[in-house]
Design a protein around this motif. Structure first.
Motif, PDB file in Angstrom:
ATOM      1  N   THR A  79       0.412  -1.144   0.135  1.00  0.00           N
ATOM      2  CA  THR A  79      -0.193  -0.036  -0.480  1.00  0.00           C
ATOM      3  C   THR A  79       0.677   1.589   0.147  1.00  0.00           C
ATOM      4  N   ALA A  80       1.760   1.357   0.613  1.00  0.00           N
ATOM      5  CA  ALA A  80       2.894   2.317   0.099  1.00  0.00           C
ATOM      6  C   ALA A  80       4.159   2.491  -0.462  1.00  0.00           C
ATOM      7  N   SER A 102      -1.728   0.473  -4.809  1.00  0.00           N
ATOM      8  CA  SER A 102      -3.002   0.729  -4.052  1.00  0.00           C
ATOM      9  C   SER A 102      -4.173   0.610  -5.090  1.00  0.00           C
ATOM     10  N   LYS A 134      -7.159   0.407   5.790  1.00  0.00           N
ATOM     11  CA  LYS A 134      -6.788   0.720   7.118  1.00  0.00           C
ATOM     12  C   LYS A 134      -4.997   1.738   6.092  1.00  0.00           C
ATOM     13  N   LEU A 135      -4.295   0.518   5.689  1.00  0.00           N
ATOM     14  CA  LEU A 135      -3.037   1.133   5.178  1.00  0.00           C
ATOM     15  C   LEU A 135      -2.901   1.737   4.171  1.00  0.00           C
ATOM     16  N   LYS A 136      -4.675   1.716   3.825  1.00  0.00           N
ATOM     17  CA  LYS A 136      -4.635   2.205   2.189  1.00  0.00           C
ATOM     18  C   LYS A 136      -5.252   3.493   2.641  1.00  0.00           C
ATOM     19  N   ALA A 137      -5.416   3.866   3.625  1.00  0.00           N
ATOM     20  CA  ALA A 137      -6.058   5.349   3.926  1.00  0.00           C
ATOM     21  C   ALA A 137      -4.790   5.872   5.157  1.00  0.00           C
ATOM     22  N   THR A 138      -4.413   5.361   5.384  1.00  0.00           N
ATOM     23  CA  THR A 138      -3.390   5.662   6.042  1.00  0.00           C
ATOM     24  C   THR A 138      -1.346   4.691   5.761  1.00  0.00           C
ATOM     25  N   PRO A 139      -0.770   5.368   4.644  1.00  0.00           N
ATOM     26  CA  PRO A 139       0.676   3.999   3.841  1.00  0.00           C
ATOM     27  C   PRO A 139       0.920   4.218   5.628  1.00  0.00           C
ATOM     28  N   LEU A 140       1.768   3.870   6.276  1.00  0.00           N
ATOM     29  CA  LEU A 140       3.199   3.687   6.426  1.00  0.00           C
ATOM     30  C   LEU A 140       4.312   4.004   5.929  1.00  0.00           C
ATOM     31  N   SER A 141       4.905   5.016   6.655  1.00  0.00           N
ATOM     32  CA  SER A 141       6.226   5.587   5.629  1.00  0.00           C
ATOM     33  C   SER A 141       7.559   4.180   5.469  1.00  0.00           C
ATOM     34  N   GLU A 144       9.135   3.632   8.372  1.00  0.00           N
ATOM     35  CA  GLU A 144       8.628   3.067   9.316  1.00  0.00           C
ATOM     36  C   GLU A 144       8.890   0.995   8.706  1.00  0.00           C
TER      37      GLU A 144
END
Ligand code: HEC
Length: 152
Positions: A79-80, A102, A134-141, A144
């Protein structure tokens, strides 16, 4: 309507119905086929890796070491995307940044993750649709993600 016209009409309607009903095809597509279509151009057939391009995803050492964290890691990378340097079997992968995937349906990303984790690496970690959404909405850096990868 004569019979022939009627027949054509029925065939046309059936075709429209078949091609516009979502997911009747997708439901048939396996994780292996989705991987081939979505990931293999960079990661190679069955995730064997392509030196100079993208690392192998057949990497039991990595996925066994990550254990249950493997689900967050693969979902996070899908996703990121990922950038930086990765070394696998002494080969460095650094020229290319992986773009986020994504745009792929979350259900399909789950099937792909299952193929990579379970089929290719024998791990029993597995992300679900909730985690991927959840990770699509708020991807990790990428930082991270690297921290998850480096953990012992
Ligand atoms: C356009 C090429 C490209 C595509 C398509 C692509 N990747 Fe990647 N992937 C990369 C590159 C390049 C890296 C390494 C990035 C780096 O060096 O930080 C990578 C890294 C990864 C990693 C981390 C591997 C490790 O050893 O830590 C995972 C997991 C991964 N990709 C999974 C996937 C999956 C699953 C798909 C399909 C949904 C996919 N990738 C599609 C290029 C791609």
């Amino acid at each position: 309507m004569n019979n022939r016209k009627h027949f054509r009409h029925v065939v046309a309607s059936a075709l429209v119905l078949l091609t516009t009903t979502p997911n009747i095809w997708a439901a048939e597509v396996s994780g292996a086929d989705l991987f081939t279509n979505t990931c293999a151009a960079c990661h190679g057939d069955a995730g064997v890796g392509i030196p100079g391009l993208a690392p192998p995803l057949q990497n039991a050492e990595l996925w066994q070491r990550l254990g249950s964290k493997g689900n967050e890691y693969i979902a996070g990378v899908m996703t990121a995307g990922l950038s930086g340097t990765i070394t696998v079997d002494g080969i460095k992968y650094q020229a290319m940044v992986m773009p986020p995937q994504s745009m792929v349906e979350s259900e399909e990303l789950v099937k792909i993750a299952e193929y990579v984790l379970t089929t290719l690496n024998g791990s029993d970690a597995l992300p679900d649709v909730v985690l991927i959404d959840k990770l699509k909405a708020t991807p990790l850096s990428h930082k991270e993600l690297r921290a998850i990868r480096e953990q012992k």
